[in-house]
Each structure stands twice: as C-alpha cells, then as structure tokens.
Scaffold this motif. Structure first.
Motif, PDB file in Angstrom:
ATOM      1  N   MET A   1      16.595 -41.615  -7.839  1.00 46.04           N
ATOM      2  CA  MET A   1      16.173 -43.105  -8.121  1.00 46.04           C
ATOM      3  C   MET A   1      15.808 -43.690  -7.244  1.00 46.04           C
ATOM      4  SD  MET A   1      18.769 -46.262  -9.728  1.00 46.04           S
ATOM      5  CE  MET A   1      19.679 -45.136 -10.168  1.00 46.04           C
ATOM      6  N   ALA A   2      15.029 -44.484  -6.734  1.00 48.78           N
ATOM      7  CA  ALA A   2      13.919 -45.286  -5.977  1.00 48.78           C
ATOM      8  C   ALA A   2      15.446 -46.812  -5.899  1.00 48.78           C
ATOM      9  CB  ALA A   2      13.381 -45.981  -6.413  1.00 48.78           C
ATOM     10  N   MET A   3      15.511 -47.265  -4.872  1.00 52.73           N
ATOM     11  CA  MET A   3      15.723 -48.685  -5.028  1.00 52.73           C
ATOM     12  C   MET A   3      15.345 -49.375  -3.840  1.00 52.73           C
ATOM     13  SD  MET A   3      19.487 -48.396  -3.776  1.00 52.73           S
ATOM     14  CE  MET A   3      20.248 -50.146  -3.489  1.00 52.73           C
ATOM     15  N   THR A   4      15.663 -50.768  -3.490  1.00 52.04           N
ATOM     16  CA  THR A   4      14.773 -52.120  -2.965  1.00 52.04           C
ATOM     17  C   THR A   4      16.102 -52.169  -1.788  1.00 52.04           C
ATOM     18  OG1 THR A   4      12.953 -52.559  -3.454  1.00 52.04           O
ATOM     19  CG2 THR A   4      13.345 -53.465  -1.837  1.00 52.04           C
ATOM     20  N   LEU A   5      16.247 -52.446  -0.546  1.00 49.42           N
ATOM     21  CA  LEU A   5      17.401 -52.274   0.104  1.00 49.42           C
ATOM     22  C   LEU A   5      17.224 -53.240   0.840  1.00 49.42           C
ATOM     23  CD1 LEU A   5      20.659 -52.179   1.030  1.00 49.42           C
ATOM     24  CD2 LEU A   5      19.898 -50.520   2.650  1.00 49.42           C
ATOM     25  N   ARG A   6      17.523 -55.092   0.331  1.00 53.67           N
ATOM     26  CA  ARG A   6      17.874 -56.299   1.607  1.00 53.67           C
ATOM     27  C   ARG A   6      18.176 -56.382   2.500  1.00 53.67           C
ATOM     28  NH1 ARG A   6      15.885 -56.736  -3.730  1.00 53.67           N
ATOM     29  NH2 ARG A   6      13.117 -57.285  -4.196  1.00 53.67           N
ATOM     30  N   LEU A   7      18.070 -56.390   3.472  1.00 47.52           N
ATOM     31  CA  LEU A   7      19.197 -56.705   4.871  1.00 47.52           C
ATOM     32  C   LEU A   7      18.139 -57.663   5.561  1.00 47.52           C
ATOM     33  CD1 LEU A   7      19.050 -52.549   6.093  1.00 47.52           C
ATOM     34  CD2 LEU A   7      20.576 -54.333   4.924  1.00 47.52           C
ATOM     35  N   THR A   8      18.979 -58.228   5.963  1.00 46.86           N
ATOM     36  CA  THR A   8      18.920 -59.690   7.022  1.00 46.86           C
ATOM     37  C   THR A   8      18.771 -59.141   8.311  1.00 46.86           C
ATOM     38  OG1 THR A   8      20.992 -59.656   8.590  1.00 46.86           O
ATOM     39  CG2 THR A   8      20.923 -61.167   6.529  1.00 46.86           C
ATOM     40  N   SER A   9      17.495 -60.049   9.726  1.00 48.44           N
ATOM     41  CA  SER A   9      16.811 -58.342  10.464  1.00 48.44           C
ATOM     42  C   SER A   9      18.708 -58.488  11.315  1.00 48.44           C
ATOM     43  CB  SER A   9      16.196 -60.093  11.683  1.00 48.44           C
ATOM     44  OG  SER A   9      16.768 -60.832  11.589  1.00 48.44           O
ATOM     45  N   ASP A  10      19.958 -59.781  11.360  1.00 53.40           N
ATOM     46  CA  ASP A  10      20.687 -58.534  12.123  1.00 53.40           C
ATOM     47  C   ASP A  10      21.363 -57.211  11.523  1.00 53.40           C
ATOM     48  OD1 ASP A  10      20.489 -60.208  13.836  1.00 53.40           O
ATOM     49  OD2 ASP A  10      22.286 -61.737  12.426  1.00 53.40           O
ATOM     50  N   ASP A  11      21.465 -57.052  10.173  1.00 52.36           N
ATOM     51  CA  ASP A  11      21.957 -56.006   9.263  1.00 52.36           C
ATOM     52  C   ASP A  11      20.789 -54.999   9.708  1.00 52.36           C
ATOM     53  OD1 ASP A  11      23.504 -57.139   8.548  1.00 52.36           O
ATOM     54  OD2 ASP A  11      22.672 -57.894   6.028  1.00 52.36           O
ATOM     55  N   GLU A  12      19.249 -55.268  10.358  1.00 52.43           N
ATOM     56  CA  GLU A  12      18.215 -53.805  10.358  1.00 52.43           C
ATOM     57  C   GLU A  12      18.813 -53.073  11.982  1.00 52.43           C
ATOM     58  OE1 GLU A  12      15.350 -52.473   9.915  1.00 52.43           O
ATOM     59  OE2 GLU A  12      16.321 -51.876   8.894  1.00 52.43           O
ATOM     60  N   GLN A  13      19.429 -54.355  12.260  1.00 49.82           N
ATOM     61  CA  GLN A  13      18.938 -53.876  13.516  1.00 49.82           C
ATOM     62  C   GLN A  13      20.158 -53.231  13.712  1.00 49.82           C
ATOM     63  OE1 GLN A  13      19.625 -57.602  16.290  1.00 49.82           O
ATOM     64  NE2 GLN A  13      17.097 -57.918  16.503  1.00 49.82           N
ATOM     65  N   VAL A  14      20.901 -53.341  13.479  1.00 50.93           N
ATOM     66  CA  VAL A  14      22.919 -52.600  13.354  1.00 50.93           C
ATOM     67  C   VAL A  14      22.102 -51.530  12.944  1.00 50.93           C
ATOM     68  CG1 VAL A  14      24.978 -52.332  12.669  1.00 50.93           C
ATOM     69  CG2 VAL A  14      23.949 -54.285  13.608  1.00 50.93           C
ATOM     70  N   LEU A  15      20.998 -51.479  11.218  1.00 51.05           N
ATOM     71  CA  LEU A  15      21.102 -50.015  10.849  1.00 51.05           C
ATOM     72  C   LEU A  15      20.610 -49.414  11.163  1.00 51.05           C
ATOM     73  CD1 LEU A  15      21.037 -48.053   8.751  1.00 51.05           C
ATOM     74  CD2 LEU A  15      19.234 -49.511   6.923  1.00 51.05           C
ATOM     75  N   ALA A  16      19.629 -49.608  12.025  1.00 49.00           N
ATOM     76  CA  ALA A  16      18.276 -48.864  13.009  1.00 49.00           C
ATOM     77  C   ALA A  16      19.061 -48.456  14.592  1.00 49.00           C
ATOM     78  CB  ALA A  16      16.999 -50.317  13.880  1.00 49.00           C
ATOM     79  N   ALA A  17      19.898 -49.331  14.891  1.00 51.01           N
ATOM     80  CA  ALA A  17      20.448 -48.615  16.252  1.00 51.01           C
ATOM     81  C   ALA A  17      21.387 -47.630  16.093  1.00 51.01           C
ATOM     82  CB  ALA A  17      21.849 -49.891  16.853  1.00 51.01           C
ATOM     83  N   LEU A  18      22.463 -47.856  14.305  1.00 48.73           N
ATOM     84  CA  LEU A  18      22.951 -46.358  14.043  1.00 48.73           C
ATOM     85  C   LEU A  18      22.845 -45.464  13.552  1.00 48.73           C
ATOM     86  CD1 LEU A  18      26.010 -46.053  12.978  1.00 48.73           C
ATOM     87  CD2 LEU A  18      24.994 -46.673  10.500  1.00 48.73           C
ATOM     88  N   ALA A  19      21.245 -45.582  13.368  1.00 49.34           N
ATOM     89  CA  ALA A  19      20.172 -44.450  12.902  1.00 49.34           C
ATOM     90  C   ALA A  19      19.644 -43.333  14.240  1.00 49.34           C
ATOM     91  CB  ALA A  19      19.191 -44.833  12.514  1.00 49.34           C
ATOM     92  N   GLU A  20      19.259 -44.704  15.216  1.00 51.30           N
ATOM     93  CA  GLU A  20      18.567 -44.269  16.150  1.00 51.30           C
ATOM     94  C   GLU A  20      19.754 -43.502  16.911  1.00 51.30           C
ATOM     95  OE1 GLU A  20      16.547 -45.933  20.432  1.00 51.30           O
ATOM     96  OE2 GLU A  20      16.859 -46.776  19.007  1.00 51.30           O
TER      97      GLU A  20
END
Length: 67
Positions: A1-20
C-alpha cells in the motif's frame, strides 16, 4: 500500500541523517523506525503486565515487607 508522508524540513533532515548513518534509504529508515517503535511499545506493555501480575501474586508478601 502506498502512502504519502509529510515531514517538516527539520524532520526531513533528521530522517536523511538517520538513513545516511545507517547506509539505507529514507524509506527503509522510516520502516525500521516504525518497527522499532512498535517493538518498544510491545516490550513496555509486556513488562507492565508482568509487573502487575507479580504485584498481585506477591501482594501479601510485599505488604508484610513494607511494615
């Protein structure tokens, strides 16, 4: 199932750092975070339930020890 996850720019940065830091995609980091959170919640509930059973089972003993 597909879904859209809306993140704030701060949340996006945290997620990107975690993934990296883990060498995984942001999608995989999100999925792992969801599973970790569910696992922690299940563990906390299991400990809470076990503690309640132990307190009920040993209520008399705990009462005597408290005197």
């Amino acid at each position: 199932m597909a879904m859209t996850l809306r993140l704030t720019s701060d949340d996006e940065q945290v997620l990107a750092a975690l993934a990296e830091s883990q060498g995984i995609s942001r999608q995989e980091a999100t999925i792992r975070a969801i599973h970790e959170a569910a696992s922690r919640r299940a563990h906390v509930q299991a400990v809470t339930d076990s503690s309640a059973r132990a307190r009920a089972r040993y209520a008399d003993l705990l009462e005597r020890l408290g005197k």
